[in-house]
Scaffold this active site. Sequence first.
Site, PDB file in Angstrom:
ATOM      1  N   TYR A  99      35.055  59.774  19.153  1.00  0.00           N
ATOM      2  CA  TYR A  99      35.594  59.763  17.795  1.00  0.00           C
ATOM      3  C   TYR A  99      36.893  60.540  17.711  1.00  0.00           C
ATOM      4  CZ  TYR A  99      34.013  64.611  16.878  1.00  0.00           C
ATOM      5  OH  TYR A  99      33.849  65.970  16.902  1.00  0.00           O
ATOM      6  N   ARG A 151      44.573  60.693  22.657  1.00  0.00           N
ATOM      7  CA  ARG A 151      43.334  61.350  23.127  1.00  0.00           C
ATOM      8  C   ARG A 151      42.155  60.382  23.052  1.00  0.00           C
ATOM      9  NH1 ARG A 151      41.474  66.727  20.253  1.00  0.00           N
ATOM     10  NH2 ARG A 151      40.991  65.218  18.605  1.00  0.00           N
ATOM     11  N   ARG A 183      18.129  48.301  24.617  1.00  0.00           N
ATOM     12  CA  ARG A 183      18.144  49.664  25.152  1.00  0.00           C
ATOM     13  C   ARG A 183      17.966  49.669  26.670  1.00  0.00           C
ATOM     14  NH1 ARG A 183      14.871  54.135  26.297  1.00  0.00           N
ATOM     15  NH2 ARG A 183      15.896  56.100  25.798  1.00  0.00           N
ATOM     16  N   LYS A 230      35.809  63.583  23.717  1.00  0.00           N
ATOM     17  CA  LYS A 230      35.417  63.831  22.325  1.00  0.00           C
ATOM     18  C   LYS A 230      34.285  62.884  21.935  1.00  0.00           C
ATOM     19  CE  LYS A 230      37.586  64.837  17.842  1.00  0.00           C
ATOM     20  NZ  LYS A 230      36.930  66.117  17.616  1.00  0.00           N
ATOM     21  N   GLU A 254      35.023  77.838  22.850  1.00  0.00           N
ATOM     22  CA  GLU A 254      35.712  77.342  21.650  1.00  0.00           C
ATOM     23  C   GLU A 254      34.767  77.479  20.462  1.00  0.00           C
ATOM     24  OE1 GLU A 254      36.737  73.115  21.966  1.00  0.00           O
ATOM     25  OE2 GLU A 254      34.941  72.771  23.153  1.00  0.00           O
ATOM     26  N   LEU A 264      37.568  71.008  24.368  1.00  0.00           N
ATOM     27  CA  LEU A 264      38.326  69.845  23.925  1.00  0.00           C
ATOM     28  C   LEU A 264      39.813  70.223  23.885  1.00  0.00           C
ATOM     29  CD1 LEU A 264      38.030  66.927  22.756  1.00  0.00           C
ATOM     30  CD2 LEU A 264      38.330  67.987  20.527  1.00  0.00           C
TER      31      LEU A 264
HETATM   32  N1  PDD Z   1      36.738  68.675  15.669  1.00  0.00           N
HETATM   33  N2  PDD Z   1      37.060  71.693  19.758  1.00  0.00           N
HETATM   34  C1  PDD Z   1      36.038  70.969  19.276  1.00  0.00           C
HETATM   35  C2  PDD Z   1      34.694  71.109  19.910  1.00  0.00           C
HETATM   36  C3  PDD Z   1      36.236  70.082  18.194  1.00  0.00           C
HETATM   37  O1  PDD Z   1      35.202  69.353  17.726  1.00  0.00           O
HETATM   38  C4  PDD Z   1      37.526  70.000  17.597  1.00  0.00           C
HETATM   39  C5  PDD Z   1      37.818  69.081  16.446  1.00  0.00           C
HETATM   40  C6  PDD Z   1      38.563  70.788  18.140  1.00  0.00           C
HETATM   41  C7  PDD Z   1      39.961  70.740  17.592  1.00  0.00           C
HETATM   42  O2  PDD Z   1      40.598  69.535  17.925  1.00  0.00           O
HETATM   43  P1  PDD Z   1      41.728  68.908  16.987  1.00  0.00           P
HETATM   44  O3  PDD Z   1      42.764  69.963  16.825  1.00  0.00           O
HETATM   45  O4  PDD Z   1      42.198  67.754  17.755  1.00  0.00           O
HETATM   46  O5  PDD Z   1      41.091  68.551  15.675  1.00  0.00           O
HETATM   47  C8  PDD Z   1      38.287  71.610  19.213  1.00  0.00           C
HETATM   48  C9  PDD Z   1      36.918  67.752  14.578  1.00  0.00           C
HETATM   49  C10 PDD Z   1      37.894  68.205  13.542  1.00  0.00           C
HETATM   50  C11 PDD Z   1      35.552  67.405  14.005  1.00  0.00           C
HETATM   51  O6  PDD Z   1      34.643  67.265  14.813  1.00  0.00           O
HETATM   52  O7  PDD Z   1      35.413  67.248  12.787  1.00  0.00           O
END
Ligand code: PDD
Length: 285
Positions: free
Chosen positions: A33, A52, A100, A147, A179, A204
Amino acid sequence: MSRITYVNGAYLPEEKAKISIFDRGFLFADGVYEVSSVLNGKLIDNTAHLARLHRSLNELAMAAPASDDEITAIQEELIKRNNLKEGVVYLQVTRGAADRSFTYPVNTPSSLVMFTQEHDLIDNPKTQTGLSVITVPDMRWGRRDIKTVQLLAASMAKQAAIDVGADDAWLIEGDVITEGTSNNTYIVTHDGTIVTQHLGHKILSGITRQAVLTLAKEDDIIIEERPFTLDEALQATEAFVTSASTFVLPVVRINGTDIGNGKPGRIAHKLRQIYLDKALNGTLA
Ligand code: PDD
């Protein structure tokens, strides 16, 4: 009024937006996503988000559901149909619906869904107060650079934080902060250096991280991309997080201990301002 969403070629009111019970996103979390922010009705740094997305798809040998131009056109159509001024567009690609089986299905078209969410991204009250975070063991898998929609460990960590009255969790592996639950994490040392975990499989590669580090370098701030420990974070003069849905937000407390003077830090504030100025006048990246 119900939102208009997008499901595999159709624009549908949210009550009508449905996916098969055989969708591999549902059965295996076999999906990826992106979340792109929207300010003044415009997508922010979306080209980098789509780049990405392709990387995530490639890592999982999953076909792209549409071209970048087609995806962008759908994102923009949703913004228009929902009259979205400020918020996010969520997009998800899964390997599609198939009986499945642990092996990847052959010749199954991938599935693409999208929806919008309205949020006050600029006037986030946490900009003034800062976030209070707790540390939670990082239980996620070994490819956090992809992601995926496999977000249960992050959801559990965030809920654990909310349950004790904090705003979010910082994930910790050994003594290192990897993170946040849905953001990248940073500390600022006494000499004004920003320290943040280096890229690799453990975190990420945040799109906001990429933009903010570039802006910080342009502002002559020294960056160290390396792991930092909880102890270092507790000794830091300030701390902050970045993500597409929060931009830059200060962190003022970790596990109940004030960071610096316990107030939002100067560098976080400055980087948020620079990021927002560039995002709003269309000069980001
Ligand atoms: N999440 N690390 C993780 C684990 C994340 O899920 C996200 C973003 C980031 C930051 O990435 P970016 O700057 O590209 O948004 C880092 C999104 C916002 C979410 O899951 O809603």
